[in-house]
Write a protein that holds these residues in place. Structure first.
Motif, PDB file in Angstrom:
ATOM      1  N   ASP A   1       0.428   5.377 -14.328  1.00  9.67           N
ATOM      2  CA  ASP A   1       1.674   6.113 -14.597  1.00  9.67           C
ATOM      3  C   ASP A   1       2.704   5.641 -13.584  1.00  9.67           C
ATOM      4  OD1 ASP A   1       3.703   7.852 -15.210  1.00  9.67           O
ATOM      5  OD2 ASP A   1       2.394   9.587 -15.466  1.00  9.67           O
ATOM      6  N   ARG A   2       3.268   4.490 -13.854  1.00  5.81           N
ATOM      7  CA  ARG A   2       4.163   3.841 -12.899  1.00  5.81           C
ATOM      8  C   ARG A   2       5.420   4.666 -12.630  1.00  5.81           C
ATOM      9  NH1 ARG A   2       4.209  -2.548 -13.907  1.00  5.81           N
ATOM     10  NH2 ARG A   2       1.970  -2.906 -13.982  1.00  5.81           N
ATOM     11  N   VAL A   3       5.968   5.235 -13.698  1.00  8.27           N
ATOM     12  CA  VAL A   3       7.208   5.994 -13.549  1.00  8.27           C
ATOM     13  C   VAL A   3       6.981   7.211 -12.668  1.00  8.27           C
ATOM     14  CG1 VAL A   3       8.963   7.343 -14.762  1.00  8.27           C
ATOM     15  CG2 VAL A   3       8.165   5.168 -15.729  1.00  8.27           C
ATOM     16  N   ARG A   4       5.908   7.950 -12.943  1.00  6.23           N
ATOM     17  CA  ARG A   4       5.600   9.131 -12.135  1.00  6.23           C
ATOM     18  C   ARG A   4       5.358   8.744 -10.675  1.00  6.23           C
ATOM     19  NH1 ARG A   4       0.150  12.718 -13.096  1.00  6.23           N
ATOM     20  NH2 ARG A   4       0.259  14.018 -11.240  1.00  6.23           N
ATOM     21  N   ASP A   5       4.616   7.669 -10.470  1.00  2.00           N
ATOM     22  CA  ASP A   5       4.329   7.183  -9.128  1.00  2.00           C
ATOM     23  C   ASP A   5       5.638   6.875  -8.394  1.00  2.00           C
ATOM     24  OD1 ASP A   5       2.292   6.397  -7.225  1.00  2.00           O
ATOM     25  OD2 ASP A   5       2.862   4.319  -7.573  1.00  2.00           O
ATOM     26  N   HIS A   6       6.550   6.206  -9.088  1.00  3.32           N
ATOM     27  CA  HIS A   6       7.831   5.834  -8.485  1.00  3.32           C
ATOM     28  C   HIS A   6       8.680   7.067  -8.166  1.00  3.32           C
ATOM     29  CE1 HIS A   6      11.192   3.315  -7.483  1.00  3.32           C
ATOM     30  NE2 HIS A   6      11.954   3.835  -8.428  1.00  3.32           N
ATOM     31  N   GLU A   7       8.697   8.019  -9.089  1.00  7.40           N
ATOM     32  CA  GLU A   7       9.491   9.234  -8.863  1.00  7.40           C
ATOM     33  C   GLU A   7       8.968  10.027  -7.663  1.00  7.40           C
ATOM     34  OE1 GLU A   7       9.300  11.182 -12.628  1.00  7.40           O
ATOM     35  OE2 GLU A   7      11.006  10.056 -13.470  1.00  7.40           O
ATOM     36  N   GLU A   8       7.652  10.044  -7.493  1.00  6.75           N
ATOM     37  CA  GLU A   8       7.089  10.744  -6.336  1.00  6.75           C
ATOM     38  C   GLU A   8       7.451  10.030  -5.033  1.00  6.75           C
ATOM     39  OE1 GLU A   8       2.927  11.369  -7.070  1.00  6.75           O
ATOM     40  OE2 GLU A   8       3.298  12.866  -8.624  1.00  6.75           O
ATOM     41  N   HIS A   9       7.476   8.716  -5.066  1.00  2.00           N
ATOM     42  CA  HIS A   9       7.919   7.963  -3.887  1.00  2.00           C
ATOM     43  C   HIS A   9       9.378   8.287  -3.560  1.00  2.00           C
ATOM     44  CE1 HIS A   9       4.652   4.586  -4.330  1.00  2.00           C
ATOM     45  NE2 HIS A   9       4.194   5.664  -3.723  1.00  2.00           N
ATOM     46  N   LEU A  10      10.210   8.370  -4.591  1.00  2.00           N
ATOM     47  CA  LEU A  10      11.624   8.690  -4.377  1.00  2.00           C
ATOM     48  C   LEU A  10      11.786  10.087  -3.758  1.00  2.00           C
ATOM     49  CD1 LEU A  10      13.172   7.307  -7.695  1.00  2.00           C
ATOM     50  CD2 LEU A  10      13.570   6.414  -5.379  1.00  2.00           C
ATOM     51  N   ALA A  11      10.958  11.033  -4.198  1.00  2.00           N
ATOM     52  CA  ALA A  11      11.030  12.390  -3.657  1.00  2.00           C
ATOM     53  C   ALA A  11      10.624  12.409  -2.189  1.00  2.00           C
ATOM     54  CB  ALA A  11      10.147  13.328  -4.474  1.00  2.00           C
ATOM     55  N   ILE A  12       9.607  11.634  -1.854  1.00  2.00           N
ATOM     56  CA  ILE A  12       9.167  11.542  -0.453  1.00  2.00           C
ATOM     57  C   ILE A  12      10.288  10.959   0.402  1.00  2.00           C
ATOM     58  CG2 ILE A  12       7.571  10.366   1.132  1.00  2.00           C
ATOM     59  CD1 ILE A  12       5.506  10.477  -1.252  1.00  2.00           C
ATOM     60  N   LEU A  13      10.904   9.908  -0.091  1.00  2.00           N
ATOM     61  CA  LEU A  13      12.005   9.293   0.649  1.00  2.00           C
ATOM     62  C   LEU A  13      13.153  10.279   0.843  1.00  2.00           C
ATOM     63  CD1 LEU A  13      13.558   7.031   1.986  1.00  2.00           C
ATOM     64  CD2 LEU A  13      14.166   6.170  -0.293  1.00  2.00           C
ATOM     65  N   ALA A  14      13.486  11.032  -0.197  1.00  2.00           N
ATOM     66  CA  ALA A  14      14.587  11.993  -0.097  1.00  2.00           C
ATOM     67  C   ALA A  14      14.314  13.013   1.010  1.00  2.00           C
ATOM     68  CB  ALA A  14      14.801  12.692  -1.433  1.00  2.00           C
ATOM     69  N   ALA A  15      13.065  13.474   1.101  1.00  3.91           N
ATOM     70  CA  ALA A  15      12.705  14.451   2.141  1.00  3.91           C
ATOM     71  C   ALA A  15      12.803  13.822   3.531  1.00  3.91           C
ATOM     72  CB  ALA A  15      11.299  14.987   1.894  1.00  3.91           C
ATOM     73  N   ILE A  16      12.371  12.565   3.647  1.00  3.66           N
ATOM     74  CA  ILE A  16      12.461  11.873   4.937  1.00  3.66           C
ATOM     75  C   ILE A  16      13.933  11.694   5.324  1.00  3.66           C
ATOM     76  CG2 ILE A  16      12.031   9.677   6.119  1.00  3.66           C
ATOM     77  CD1 ILE A  16       9.427   9.439   4.511  1.00  3.66           C
ATOM     78  N   GLU A  17      14.764  11.307   4.355  1.00  2.56           N
ATOM     79  CA  GLU A  17      16.198  11.122   4.625  1.00  2.56           C
ATOM     80  C   GLU A  17      16.864  12.435   5.042  1.00  2.56           C
ATOM     81  OE1 GLU A  17      17.745   7.453   1.881  1.00  2.56           O
ATOM     82  OE2 GLU A  17      17.303   9.329   0.847  1.00  2.56           O
ATOM     83  N   ASP A  18      16.393  13.535   4.444  1.00  4.66           N
ATOM     84  CA  ASP A  18      16.956  14.851   4.776  1.00  4.66           C
ATOM     85  C   ASP A  18      16.441  15.390   6.103  1.00  4.66           C
ATOM     86  OD1 ASP A  18      18.401  14.824   2.436  1.00  4.66           O
ATOM     87  OD2 ASP A  18      16.969  16.073   1.318  1.00  4.66           O
ATOM     88  N   GLY A  19      15.461  14.709   6.666  1.00  8.24           N
ATOM     89  CA  GLY A  19      14.868  15.201   7.910  1.00  8.24           C
ATOM     90  C   GLY A  19      14.006  16.428   7.702  1.00  8.24           C
ATOM     91  N   ASP A  20      13.523  16.625   6.472  1.00  8.80           N
ATOM     92  CA  ASP A  20      12.716  17.799   6.139  1.00  8.80           C
ATOM     93  C   ASP A  20      11.236  17.444   6.304  1.00  8.80           C
ATOM     94  OD1 ASP A  20      11.422  19.984   5.011  1.00  8.80           O
ATOM     95  OD2 ASP A  20      12.912  20.252   3.425  1.00  8.80           O
ATOM     96  N   ALA A  21      10.712  17.671   7.480  1.00  3.69           N
ATOM     97  CA  ALA A  21       9.344  17.270   7.793  1.00  3.69           C
ATOM     98  C   ALA A  21       8.319  17.985   6.919  1.00  3.69           C
ATOM     99  CB  ALA A  21       9.044  17.530   9.263  1.00  3.69           C
ATOM    100  N   ARG A  22       8.516  19.291   6.710  1.00  4.11           N
ATOM    101  CA  ARG A  22       7.546  20.047   5.915  1.00  4.11           C
ATOM    102  C   ARG A  22       7.497  19.529   4.480  1.00  4.11           C
ATOM    103  NH1 ARG A  22       7.794  26.500   6.054  1.00  4.11           N
ATOM    104  NH2 ARG A  22       7.259  25.968   8.216  1.00  4.11           N
ATOM    105  N   ALA A  23       8.668  19.292   3.885  1.00  8.07           N
ATOM    106  CA  ALA A  23       8.708  18.801   2.505  1.00  8.07           C
ATOM    107  C   ALA A  23       8.119  17.395   2.416  1.00  8.07           C
ATOM    108  CB  ALA A  23      10.141  18.809   1.979  1.00  8.07           C
ATOM    109  N   ALA A  24       8.433  16.526   3.389  1.00  7.99           N
ATOM    110  CA  ALA A  24       7.916  15.160   3.369  1.00  7.99           C
ATOM    111  C   ALA A  24       6.396  15.155   3.427  1.00  7.99           C
ATOM    112  CB  ALA A  24       8.494  14.363   4.539  1.00  7.99           C
ATOM    113  N   GLU A  25       5.844  15.999   4.292  1.00  5.29           N
ATOM    114  CA  GLU A  25       4.388  16.073   4.411  1.00  5.29           C
ATOM    115  C   GLU A  25       3.757  16.592   3.125  1.00  5.29           C
ATOM    116  OE1 GLU A  25       0.910  17.893   7.352  1.00  5.29           O
ATOM    117  OE2 GLU A  25       3.032  18.177   7.835  1.00  5.29           O
ATOM    118  N   GLU A  26       4.323  17.649   2.567  1.00  2.24           N
ATOM    119  CA  GLU A  26       3.745  18.243   1.359  1.00  2.24           C
ATOM    120  C   GLU A  26       3.872  17.314   0.168  1.00  2.24           C
ATOM    121  OE1 GLU A  26       1.516  20.548  -0.814  1.00  2.24           O
ATOM    122  OE2 GLU A  26       1.886  20.820   1.335  1.00  2.24           O
ATOM    123  N   LEU A  27       4.994  16.628   0.051  1.00  2.00           N
ATOM    124  CA  LEU A  27       5.188  15.701  -1.070  1.00  2.00           C
ATOM    125  C   LEU A  27       4.237  14.516  -0.977  1.00  2.00           C
ATOM    126  CD1 LEU A  27       9.078  15.791  -1.269  1.00  2.00           C
ATOM    127  CD2 LEU A  27       7.515  16.464  -3.105  1.00  2.00           C
TER     128      LEU A  27
END
Length: 239
Positions: A196-222
């Motif tokens: 499921d390449r699209v889903r895999d990519h979207e999850e990576h994008l969500a992780i990056l967004a949390a890292i960019e936002d400086g949201d440590a809890r969200a980055a870890e959970e994602l």
């Protein structure tokens, strides 16, 4: 009594540093005392052999041992150079066999223990250069969603390695780099089974967004959710 003496002698032989051991240490001392960095050229094999009062073949044996750990690189016709792995503390085993199905899950378990906390650390510590690299990697991944498995997998693994690097812990960065580079074949198999390449990519994008936002809890959970989802799918497909 003779047998005991023989055993003692054998033990002493095993524990006594060999000439090759001593030479590897002397080469490392030379690199460090001269302040050489990765990519810097060492004296020629002949010059080193003369310096250490050994034969060239003996010195080459020591250099091959250092090359196996990445401490030096020997380029035919060019010379001996300091390798990028000089200060590595985690050395991958290149002789390990390909992992079986159950071990694929163990590999994911290992990543689940390490990568989510690293994602949180990356959210706290990543600098602009780290963030730019992560964005660039995912942009590249987005352009290869319909490409070859091996190419997309390499890009995805580069993202995970870059996220670990952004955490700022060199030892754990090396652990993840070793796991992902050494078991590249297994990672491609995981991508194929997940399918499921699209889903895999979207999850990576969500992780990056949390890292960019400086949201440590969200980055870890994602990151944890992402790897858990992958593991769950692999478990079902391996049944």
């Amino acid at each position: 009594m003779t047998t005991l003496l023989n055993e003692v002698a054998m033990t002493q032989d095993l524990t006594r540093p060999s000439l090759s051991d001593a030479l590897t240490e002397r080469v490392l001392e030379l690199i460090r005392s001269d302040g050489l960095r990765a990519g810097d050229r060492l004296p020629s094999v002949r010059e080193l052999a003369e310096r250490f009062a050994v034969t060239a073949p003996t010195l080459r044996e020591a250099l091959r041992r250092l090359e196996a750990t990445g401490a030096v690189r020997m380029r035919h016709g060019s010379g001996v150079y300091v390798g990028a792995g000089l200060e590595r503390v985690v050395i991958p085993n290149p002789n390990v066999r390909r992992l079986a199905g159950g071990q694929l899950l163990q590999l994911l378990d290992a990543r689940l223990l390490i990568e989510p906390p690293l994602a949180a650390m990356a959210a706290r510590r990543a600098d602009p250069a780290d963030l730019a690299r992560l964005r660039s990697i995912l942009e590249q991944a987005g352009q290869h969603l319909r490409g070859e498995d091996a190419e997309l997998n390499q890009i995805n693994m580069t993202f995970h390695r870059a996220a670990a690097h952004a955490a700022g812990n060199d030892v754990l960065d090396e652990v993840i780099a070793s796991l992902l580079s050494l078991h590249a074949t297994e990672q491609r198999e995981i991508l194929r089974l997940f399918d499921d390449r699209v889903r895999d990519h979207e999850e990576h994008l969500a992780i990056l967004a949390a890292i960019e936002d400086g949201d440590a809890r969200a980055a870890e959970e994602l990151m944890r959710t992402h790897l858990t989802d992958v593991k769950r799918v692999i478990e079902k497909r391996l049944d």
